[in-house]
Design an enzyme around this catalytic site. Structure first.
Site, PDB file in Angstrom:
ATOM      1  N   CYS A 123       0.897  -1.173   0.023  1.00 46.18           N
ATOM      2  CA  CYS A 123       0.030   0.042   0.052  1.00 46.18           C
ATOM      3  C   CYS A 123       0.957   1.456   0.011  1.00 46.18           C
ATOM      4  CB  CYS A 123      -1.026   0.056   1.148  1.00 46.18           C
ATOM      5  SG  CYS A 123      -2.133   1.098   1.207  1.00 46.18           S
ATOM      6  N   CYS A 124       1.734   1.240   0.790  1.00 42.82           N
ATOM      7  CA  CYS A 124       2.822   2.558   0.761  1.00 42.82           C
ATOM      8  C   CYS A 124       3.216   2.554  -0.393  1.00 42.82           C
ATOM      9  CB  CYS A 124       3.944   2.104   1.942  1.00 42.82           C
ATOM     10  SG  CYS A 124       3.261   2.502   3.617  1.00 42.82           S
ATOM     11  N   CYS A 206      -1.012   8.771   6.759  1.00 44.48           N
ATOM     12  CA  CYS A 206      -2.357   8.582   6.401  1.00 44.48           C
ATOM     13  C   CYS A 206      -3.165   8.287   7.630  1.00 44.48           C
ATOM     14  CB  CYS A 206      -2.255   7.196   5.429  1.00 44.48           C
ATOM     15  SG  CYS A 206      -1.792   7.439   3.958  1.00 44.48           S
ATOM     16  N   CYS A 209      -3.342   4.979   9.414  1.00 39.75           N
ATOM     17  CA  CYS A 209      -2.257   4.039   9.757  1.00 39.75           C
ATOM     18  C   CYS A 209      -1.647   5.330  10.766  1.00 39.75           C
ATOM     19  CB  CYS A 209      -1.302   3.915   8.641  1.00 39.75           C
ATOM     20  SG  CYS A 209      -2.077   3.120   7.439  1.00 39.75           S
ATOM     21  N   CYS A 234       8.120   3.684   5.453  1.00 40.65           N
ATOM     22  CA  CYS A 234       7.112   3.293   4.283  1.00 40.65           C
ATOM     23  C   CYS A 234       7.994   3.176   3.152  1.00 40.65           C
ATOM     24  CB  CYS A 234       6.079   4.600   4.002  1.00 40.65           C
ATOM     25  SG  CYS A 234       6.895   6.087   3.554  1.00 40.65           S
TER      26      CYS A 234
END
Length: 239
Positions: A123-124, A206, A209, A234
């Site tokens: 996702c990162c 985010c 997170c 990340c």
């Protein structure tokens, strides 16, 4: 010697050039040395707001950009608008490739980052690392707002260093600054900052997170708190 190797060899000379100089003078010198090939990436955290101030107030020819992952706090979006208004400038905003986001969310769901470290890093990568790679195309010197005390992984941070992942020279002007020093400078200079910083959020990424940290907790404890490893990154500043 290829262009990349030649660029890497400039690091010692740049360290000598900046020795004993403050941030504002250093930024001006680097802007002159890397005209049209210098950029600052801001996450709109309090450290980055300070660096943005030095660039915008001196009207330096340094490109300033930010990555919008699509999952930021409303407070962060509000700060982006406020910062543009405050300085009369425009921070460039880059988004992840929508096809990659759509595929990831379709296959793994909207909260896949909670499943495993591997899924979180995916996702990162999709939302942050790949857009940064695009943003740094044509850039030779990348300015950041990271500090050495932010995590164990950043303890060996250098003022000027070669970043092998993105193949650029990296300038970390706040390397030796404490968080208290940053906050005091922001207060004195009347720089707009994210109100979440006053609610225990020391590192703001985010929304799903990031959480506030308790007194005595590690600086990075508020990021990906469900992961046990304190050396959490990340991929933007992996060391």
């Amino acid at each position: 010697m290829n262009d990349i190797s030649a660029l890497e060899t400039k690091v010692p000379a740049l360290l000598a050039l900046l020795e004993g100089k403050g941030i504002e003078e250093s930024l001006a010198l680097l802007a002159a040395q890397f005209e049209g090939q210098i950029a600052f990436s801001t996450s709109l955290g309090i450290e980055d707001q300070l660096v943005t101030h030095y660039i915008f107030e001196s009207n330096l020819p340094i490109r300033v950009f930010s990555l919008d992952t699509g999952r930021l706090f409303n407070e962060t979006y509000n700060l982006l608008h406020k910062t543009n208004q405050h300085y009369g400038k425009k921070i460039e905003v880059l988004f992840p490739k929508h096809e990659a986001v759509e595929q990831m969310v379709t296959e793994k769901g909207t909260l896949s980052f909670y499943n495993s470290v591997e899924d979180r890093k995916q996702c990162c990568f999709v939302r942050k690392v790949e857009p940064l790679k695009r943003a740094l195309q044509g850039v030779q010197l990348w300015i950041t707002g990271i500090r050495a005390e932010q995590s164990d992984a950043r303890q060996n941070l250098q003022l000027i260093e070669w970043d092998p992942a993105f193949q650029v020279i990296k300038y970390n002007p706040l390397k030796n600054w404490s968080l208290d020093a940053v906050r005091e400078a922001v207060r004195q200079l009347n720089i707009p900052y994210n109100p979440l910083h006053d609610k225990g959020f020391v590192s703001i990424g985010c929304a799903p997170c990031t959480r506030a940290i308790a007194e005595g907790e590690d600086f990075r404890a508020g990021r990906w708190w469900w992961e046990s490893n304190s050396k959490k990154e990340c991929g933007l500043h992996a060391r």
